[in-house]
Design a protein around this motif. Sequence first.
Motif, PDB file in Angstrom:
ATOM      1  N   ALA A  81      36.864  43.305  28.220  1.00  0.00           N
ATOM      2  CA  ALA A  81      35.616  42.555  28.478  1.00  0.00           C
ATOM      3  C   ALA A  81      35.834  41.057  28.261  1.00  0.00           C
ATOM      4  O   ALA A  81      35.304  40.226  29.014  1.00  0.00           O
ATOM      5  N   ILE A  82      36.593  40.729  27.243  1.00  0.00           N
ATOM      6  CA  ILE A  82      36.864  39.306  26.967  1.00  0.00           C
ATOM      7  C   ILE A  82      37.631  38.685  28.137  1.00  0.00           C
ATOM      8  O   ILE A  82      37.292  37.590  28.608  1.00  0.00           O
ATOM      9  N   GLU A  83      38.633  39.390  28.605  1.00  0.00           N
ATOM     10  CA  GLU A  83      39.425  38.843  29.721  1.00  0.00           C
ATOM     11  C   GLU A  83      38.561  38.684  30.967  1.00  0.00           C
ATOM     12  O   GLU A  83      38.669  37.685  31.685  1.00  0.00           O
ATOM     13  N   ALA A  84      37.660  39.646  31.182  1.00  0.00           N
ATOM     14  CA  ALA A  84      36.767  39.564  32.342  1.00  0.00           C
ATOM     15  C   ALA A  84      35.803  38.381  32.203  1.00  0.00           C
ATOM     16  O   ALA A  84      35.533  37.663  33.178  1.00  0.00           O
ATOM     17  N   ALA A  85      35.291  38.158  30.991  1.00  0.00           N
ATOM     18  CA  ALA A  85      34.357  37.040  30.773  1.00  0.00           C
ATOM     19  C   ALA A  85      35.084  35.705  30.948  1.00  0.00           C
ATOM     20  O   ALA A  85      34.525  34.752  31.518  1.00  0.00           O
ATOM     21  N   ALA A  86      36.327  35.641  30.471  1.00  0.00           N
ATOM     22  CA  ALA A  86      37.107  34.399  30.610  1.00  0.00           C
ATOM     23  C   ALA A  86      37.387  34.120  32.089  1.00  0.00           C
ATOM     24  O   ALA A  86      37.233  32.990  32.556  1.00  0.00           O
ATOM     25  N   ASP A  87      37.751  35.163  32.809  1.00  0.00           N
ATOM     26  CA  ASP A  87      38.006  35.061  34.250  1.00  0.00           C
ATOM     27  C   ASP A  87      36.789  34.538  34.997  1.00  0.00           C
ATOM     28  O   ASP A  87      36.877  33.651  35.841  1.00  0.00           O
ATOM     29  N   LYS A  88      35.640  35.133  34.667  1.00  0.00           N
ATOM     30  CA  LYS A  88      34.377  34.781  35.317  1.00  0.00           C
ATOM     31  C   LYS A  88      34.034  33.311  35.099  1.00  0.00           C
ATOM     32  O   LYS A  88      33.522  32.636  35.993  1.00  0.00           O
ATOM     33  N   ALA A  89      34.302  32.837  33.883  1.00  0.00           N
ATOM     34  CA  ALA A  89      33.973  31.448  33.552  1.00  0.00           C
ATOM     35  C   ALA A  89      35.036  30.482  34.068  1.00  0.00           C
ATOM     36  O   ALA A  89      34.790  29.283  34.127  1.00  0.00           O
ATOM     37  N   GLY A  90      36.212  31.019  34.399  1.00  0.00           N
ATOM     38  CA  GLY A  90      37.314  30.137  34.794  1.00  0.00           C
ATOM     39  C   GLY A  90      37.920  29.428  33.589  1.00  0.00           C
ATOM     40  O   GLY A  90      38.316  28.270  33.658  1.00  0.00           O
ATOM     41  N   VAL A  91      37.945  30.160  32.482  1.00  0.00           N
ATOM     42  CA  VAL A  91      38.451  29.591  31.237  1.00  0.00           C
ATOM     43  C   VAL A  91      39.716  30.341  30.837  1.00  0.00           C
ATOM     44  O   VAL A  91      39.786  31.560  30.959  1.00  0.00           O
ATOM     45  N   ASP A  92      40.727  29.591  30.354  1.00  0.00           N
ATOM     46  CA  ASP A  92      41.902  30.249  29.786  1.00  0.00           C
ATOM     47  C   ASP A  92      41.614  30.461  28.299  1.00  0.00           C
ATOM     48  O   ASP A  92      41.043  29.590  27.641  1.00  0.00           O
ATOM     49  N   LEU A  93      42.015  31.638  27.799  1.00  0.00           N
ATOM     50  CA  LEU A  93      41.669  31.951  26.405  1.00  0.00           C
ATOM     51  C   LEU A  93      42.268  30.951  25.416  1.00  0.00           C
ATOM     52  O   LEU A  93      41.761  30.803  24.309  1.00  0.00           O
ATOM     53  N   SER A  94      43.315  30.252  25.824  1.00  0.00           N
ATOM     54  CA  SER A  94      43.902  29.238  24.931  1.00  0.00           C
ATOM     55  C   SER A  94      42.937  28.064  24.717  1.00  0.00           C
ATOM     56  O   SER A  94      43.088  27.293  23.774  1.00  0.00           O
ATOM     57  N   GLU A  95      41.934  27.932  25.616  1.00  0.00           N
ATOM     58  CA  GLU A  95      40.958  26.836  25.478  1.00  0.00           C
ATOM     59  C   GLU A  95      39.865  27.154  24.480  1.00  0.00           C
ATOM     60  O   GLU A  95      39.090  26.278  24.090  1.00  0.00           O
ATOM     61  N   VAL A  96      39.753  28.427  24.091  1.00  0.00           N
ATOM     62  CA  VAL A  96      38.654  28.835  23.199  1.00  0.00           C
ATOM     63  C   VAL A  96      38.895  28.270  21.793  1.00  0.00           C
ATOM     64  O   VAL A  96      39.966  28.424  21.220  1.00  0.00           O
ATOM     65  N   ASP A  97      37.873  27.576  21.270  1.00  0.00           N
ATOM     66  CA  ASP A  97      38.014  26.996  19.933  1.00  0.00           C
ATOM     67  C   ASP A  97      37.780  28.051  18.850  1.00  0.00           C
ATOM     68  O   ASP A  97      38.500  28.095  17.872  1.00  0.00           O
ATOM     69  N   TRP A  98      36.752  28.886  19.045  1.00  0.00           N
ATOM     70  CA  TRP A  98      36.407  29.873  18.015  1.00  0.00           C
ATOM     71  C   TRP A  98      36.073  31.218  18.632  1.00  0.00           C
ATOM     72  O   TRP A  98      35.325  31.299  19.608  1.00  0.00           O
ATOM     73  N   PHE A  99      36.631  32.221  18.020  1.00  0.00           N
ATOM     74  CA  PHE A  99      36.381  33.604  18.423  1.00  0.00           C
ATOM     75  C   PHE A  99      35.459  34.178  17.343  1.00  0.00           C
ATOM     76  O   PHE A  99      35.842  34.260  16.171  1.00  0.00           O
ATOM     77  N   VAL A 100      34.215  34.529  17.747  1.00  0.00           N
ATOM     78  CA  VAL A 100      33.243  35.071  16.783  1.00  0.00           C
ATOM     79  C   VAL A 100      32.951  36.517  17.174  1.00  0.00           C
ATOM     80  O   VAL A 100      32.051  36.795  17.968  1.00  0.00           O
ATOM     81  N   PRO A 101      33.737  37.452  16.652  1.00  0.00           N
ATOM     82  CA  PRO A 101      33.573  38.855  17.043  1.00  0.00           C
ATOM     83  C   PRO A 101      32.502  39.566  16.238  1.00  0.00           C
ATOM     84  O   PRO A 101      32.139  39.115  15.143  1.00  0.00           O
ATOM     85  N   HIS A 102      32.052  40.676  16.771  1.00  0.00           N
ATOM     86  CA  HIS A 102      31.240  41.614  15.997  1.00  0.00           C
ATOM     87  C   HIS A 102      32.081  42.055  14.798  1.00  0.00           C
ATOM     88  O   HIS A 102      33.270  42.347  14.937  1.00  0.00           O
ATOM     89  N   GLN A 103      31.448  42.120  13.643  1.00  0.00           N
ATOM     90  CA  GLN A 103      32.193  42.335  12.394  1.00  0.00           C
ATOM     91  C   GLN A 103      32.144  43.806  11.980  1.00  0.00           C
ATOM     92  O   GLN A 103      31.369  44.191  11.102  1.00  0.00           O
ATOM     93  N   ALA A 104      32.949  44.647  12.637  1.00  0.00           N
ATOM     94  CA  ALA A 104      32.958  46.074  12.298  1.00  0.00           C
ATOM     95  C   ALA A 104      34.089  46.407  11.347  1.00  0.00           C
ATOM     96  O   ALA A 104      33.916  47.199  10.428  1.00  0.00           O
TER      97      ALA A 104
END
Length: 326
Positions: free
Chosen positions: A232-255
């Motif tokens: 899902a993350i890769e699909a969202a990044a693709d959709k936005a046209g963003v490379d994951l290396s550009e992401v400053d913060w990853f805020v995941p669900h805390q399970a």
Amino acid sequence: MSAVLRTAVTGVGSYLPDQVLTNQDLAKIVDTSDEWIFERTGIHERRQAAPDQAVSDLAVEAARKALAAAGRTAEDLDLIIVATTTPDLTFPATAAIVQRKLGAPMGIAFDVQAVCSGFVYALSIADGFIARGNAKCGLIIGAETMTRILDWTDRSTCVLFGDGAGAVVVEPAMGQGTTADRGILSFVLRCEGEKQDLLYVDGGVSTTGQIGKLRMQGHQVFRHAVINIAEAIEAAADKAGVDLSEVDWFVPHQANQRILKGVADRLGIDEARVVSTVAKHANTSAASIPLAMDVAIRDGRIKPGQLVLLEAMGGGLTWGACLLRL
Ligand code: UT7
């Protein structure tokens, strides 16, 4: 490139009940240990709502802080969405109760039920209202009293969850249609009902007439979590046209800290960019992402203008991811 209306997060707030339940406290109730819980999950402690606290009370506390952070008041609100799986009542929606308790004016208010993915679902729904010009100031809340639906004799589930609430204020922001825009850039939502037996509550209004207790085949959920979330993350990044290396913060669900690490490793996300609150909050279901976001904004890690990646997975099975620039 052309002008586009975006949905910007303009304020974040959260609330945790006072009562702390440590792993040692739980070891007095079920056959477990601090070592087992911490090693398998990364959890040290969680919060428990007081008997007289309803989920709307937690939501209202978080909402007030988010409104203050956005420089808004309840008067400004025309949209309230509460993501919760533990509502005050079967109806009305907890969002309607929150509207009344905040003294917010008449507007749109409803709940979203997507369990642990509820906040990501709710934020994406809010994007439809804000970015299409149908709301000007929205309050999106994840709030849970998970401890009310736990089987306190089942050590495989009762050690994993906690109570809390997080909220964001969303408002329209004009962008240029680029990834530099402030606001929600993309989201991906998924549900695979075939796998509902892996994580569910064994009661409900139209079946047992009882609230029921949470049941989970943890190991199976774990296996699905890392693969599904990463996709899902890769699909969202693709959709936005963003490379994951550009992401400053990853805020995941805390399970579970091991899931956070598994997803980050799979996607090559540096652990230093992962916000983790699981040690102190445990799994607060729909509340966990806004709670973690608030912690990292208030301690100065997440700053305005940064690119933030949210993801969640929970009962349904549901999961999803959302990319936004603060
Ligand atoms: O937010 C919704 C999504 N939910 C999740 O993401 C949760 C996903 N699942 C998990 O986080 C992990 O699967 C758990 C933390 C729930 C369990 O970890 P695991 O490494 O998958 O352990 P397991 O379920 O395979 O159980 C291993 C052993 C079992 O004993 P045996 O059968 O090997 O003798 C369990 O009975 O650990 C035992 N066990 C415990 N022992 C001490 C289960 N719970 C406990 C406990 N204390 N609390």
